[in-house]
Write a protein that holds these residues in place. Structure first.
Motif, PDB file in Angstrom:
ATOM      1  N   ALA A  94       5.023  39.509 -28.596  1.00  0.00           N
ATOM      2  CA  ALA A  94       5.377  38.341 -29.406  1.00  0.00           C
ATOM      3  C   ALA A  94       4.174  37.757 -30.148  1.00  0.00           C
ATOM      4  O   ALA A  94       4.335  37.131 -31.199  1.00  0.00           O
ATOM      5  CB  ALA A  94       5.997  37.273 -28.520  1.00  0.00           C
ATOM      6  N   PRO A  96       2.446  35.035 -29.546  1.00  0.00           N
ATOM      7  CA  PRO A  96       2.844  33.649 -29.834  1.00  0.00           C
ATOM      8  C   PRO A  96       1.653  32.709 -29.953  1.00  0.00           C
ATOM      9  O   PRO A  96       0.580  32.953 -29.416  1.00  0.00           O
ATOM     10  CB  PRO A  96       3.694  33.290 -28.613  1.00  0.00           C
ATOM     11  CG  PRO A  96       3.074  34.091 -27.494  1.00  0.00           C
ATOM     12  CD  PRO A  96       2.618  35.376 -28.122  1.00  0.00           C
ATOM     13  N   THR A 176       8.595  25.352 -34.094  1.00  0.00           N
ATOM     14  CA  THR A 176       7.209  25.480 -33.621  1.00  0.00           C
ATOM     15  C   THR A 176       7.056  26.390 -32.399  1.00  0.00           C
ATOM     16  O   THR A 176       5.945  26.844 -32.117  1.00  0.00           O
ATOM     17  CB  THR A 176       6.628  24.109 -33.247  1.00  0.00           C
ATOM     18  OG1 THR A 176       7.457  23.505 -32.242  1.00  0.00           O
ATOM     19  CG2 THR A 176       6.551  23.197 -34.458  1.00  0.00           C
ATOM     20  N   ASP A 178       7.280  29.641 -30.221  1.00  0.00           N
ATOM     21  CA  ASP A 178       7.345  31.086 -30.424  1.00  0.00           C
ATOM     22  C   ASP A 178       7.843  31.849 -29.202  1.00  0.00           C
ATOM     23  O   ASP A 178       8.349  32.972 -29.338  1.00  0.00           O
ATOM     24  CB  ASP A 178       5.953  31.628 -30.771  1.00  0.00           C
ATOM     25  CG  ASP A 178       5.333  30.917 -31.957  1.00  0.00           C
ATOM     26  OD1 ASP A 178       5.991  30.862 -33.008  1.00  0.00           O
ATOM     27  OD2 ASP A 178       4.199  30.417 -31.816  1.00  0.00           O
ATOM     28  N   HIS A 203      12.580  29.547 -33.910  1.00  0.00           N
ATOM     29  CA  HIS A 203      12.660  30.071 -35.266  1.00  0.00           C
ATOM     30  C   HIS A 203      13.041  31.543 -35.172  1.00  0.00           C
ATOM     31  O   HIS A 203      12.911  32.164 -34.098  1.00  0.00           O
ATOM     32  CB  HIS A 203      11.315  29.910 -35.983  1.00  0.00           C
ATOM     33  CG  HIS A 203      10.180  30.612 -35.287  1.00  0.00           C
ATOM     34  ND1 HIS A 203       9.953  31.971 -35.379  1.00  0.00           N
ATOM     35  CD2 HIS A 203       9.209  30.135 -34.457  1.00  0.00           C
ATOM     36  CE1 HIS A 203       8.901  32.308 -34.663  1.00  0.00           C
ATOM     37  NE2 HIS A 203       8.425  31.222 -34.082  1.00  0.00           N
ATOM     38  N   SER A 206      11.500  34.041 -32.507  1.00  0.00           N
ATOM     39  CA  SER A 206      11.118  33.470 -31.213  1.00  0.00           C
ATOM     40  C   SER A 206      11.683  34.333 -30.083  1.00  0.00           C
ATOM     41  O   SER A 206      12.793  34.857 -30.189  1.00  0.00           O
ATOM     42  CB  SER A 206      11.652  32.043 -31.069  1.00  0.00           C
ATOM     43  OG  SER A 206      11.032  31.157 -31.973  1.00  0.00           O
ATOM     44  N   GLU A 256      15.421  38.057 -28.457  1.00  0.00           N
ATOM     45  CA  GLU A 256      14.835  37.599 -29.704  1.00  0.00           C
ATOM     46  C   GLU A 256      15.850  36.754 -30.461  1.00  0.00           C
ATOM     47  O   GLU A 256      16.999  37.169 -30.670  1.00  0.00           O
ATOM     48  CB  GLU A 256      14.432  38.796 -30.570  1.00  0.00           C
ATOM     49  CG  GLU A 256      13.842  38.380 -31.921  1.00  0.00           C
ATOM     50  CD  GLU A 256      13.573  39.566 -32.832  1.00  0.00           C
ATOM     51  OE1 GLU A 256      13.175  39.346 -33.993  1.00  0.00           O
ATOM     52  OE2 GLU A 256      13.782  40.728 -32.384  1.00  0.00           O
TER      53      GLU A 256
END
Length: 259
Positions: A94, A96, A176, A178, A203, A206, A256
């Motif tokens: 990811a 993140p 915001t 992730d 989002h 994420s 996801e």
């Protein structure tokens, strides 16, 4: 009818192929999972074990020490080493910047996430028990991750108090977040995910990882993901085992968000 200790002795004698760690979960795990902090001192003993056996700042050493304690001394509600490797891999894929964990317990998974996430990333881990949060903070600090991993006492379903704290003090807002790791009360998995979705924090892209979806189980959460497969979510089910043994099957879901 023998008590739990006597039953354990009988089964160990009659079923030598059955790993004792799995039997410990069968006999004691359900109670542990119901009560959260069991109140028998094992969490404090874990902290003392880490402080006594690991050099401060040795993140890998802290993880190894917790695994050793959970295998040899007391059952813990950690994700464990087998499923922990799946969590590590998901975090690395990811890449993140902002991460959220639901269910800190003693900080084991937070430390694994902190080790795997990018250097400038930050993780906020939420824990309902103040006592557990205090122990987790001490272990996370000892592992050298305090500057990037925070522990917040609260829960998502507390009429917005924790959500407001995350928004005001940690800058959580639309799009915001992730990465989310869910490993707390199983009946809260789906309600808490829905609350996070309603807040708009995720989002497209994420990642949400959920532990213990098979054992003890989060069927509503799993069904939610199945029903939305390919539309708003894309999910991989990792077949694995309950922590610290190889007999009891479990599932880790890696999902996801597609938007």
């Amino acid at each position: 009818m023998p008590n739990a200790e006597g039953l354990g002795a009988v089964l160990r004698d009659r079923l030598p192929f059955l790993r004792w760690s799995a039997l410990r979960f069968v006999l004691g795990g359900p109670s542990l999972l119901r009560t959260g902090q069991v109140g028998d001192g094992r969490e404090q003993a874990l902290l003392e074990h880490v402080l006594a056996t690991v050099t401060a700042g040795d993140t890998d050493g802290v993880i190894t020490a917790i695994d050793d304690f959970a295998r040899r001394r007391s059952l813990l509600m950690n994700v464990g080493d087998e499923k922990g490797a799946l969590l590590d891999a998901a975090v690395r894929r990811a890449e993140p910047a902002v991460l959220l964990e639901l269910g800190t317990y003693c900080g084991y998974s937070a430390i694994r996430i902190g080790r795997a996430m990018p250097e400038r990333a930050r993780l906020v881990s939420i824990e309902t028990s103040p006592a557990n949060a205090e122990i987790a903070r001490a272990i996370i600090e000892y592992a050298g991750l305090t500057d990037r991993v925070s522990v917040l006492v609260g829960k998502i379903g507390d009429d917005g108090r924790t959500l407001r704290t995350l928004a005001i003090e940690h800058d959580f807002g639309p799009g915001t977040v992730d990465f989310v790791f869910i490993d707390h009360w199983k009946n809260a998995y789906l309600p808490d995910l829905k609350t996070i979705l309603a807040a708009g924090w995720l989002h497209p892209g994420s990642i949400v990882v959920a532990d213990n979806v098979k054992m003890p189980g989060a069927p509503g959460y799993r069904r939610f993901m199945h029903e939305r497969e390919g539309r708003s979510w894309r999910t991989v089910e990792h077949k694995t085992h309950v922590e610290y043994q190889s007999l009891l099957p479990d599932l880790v879901l890696e999902s996801e968000y597609l938007g």
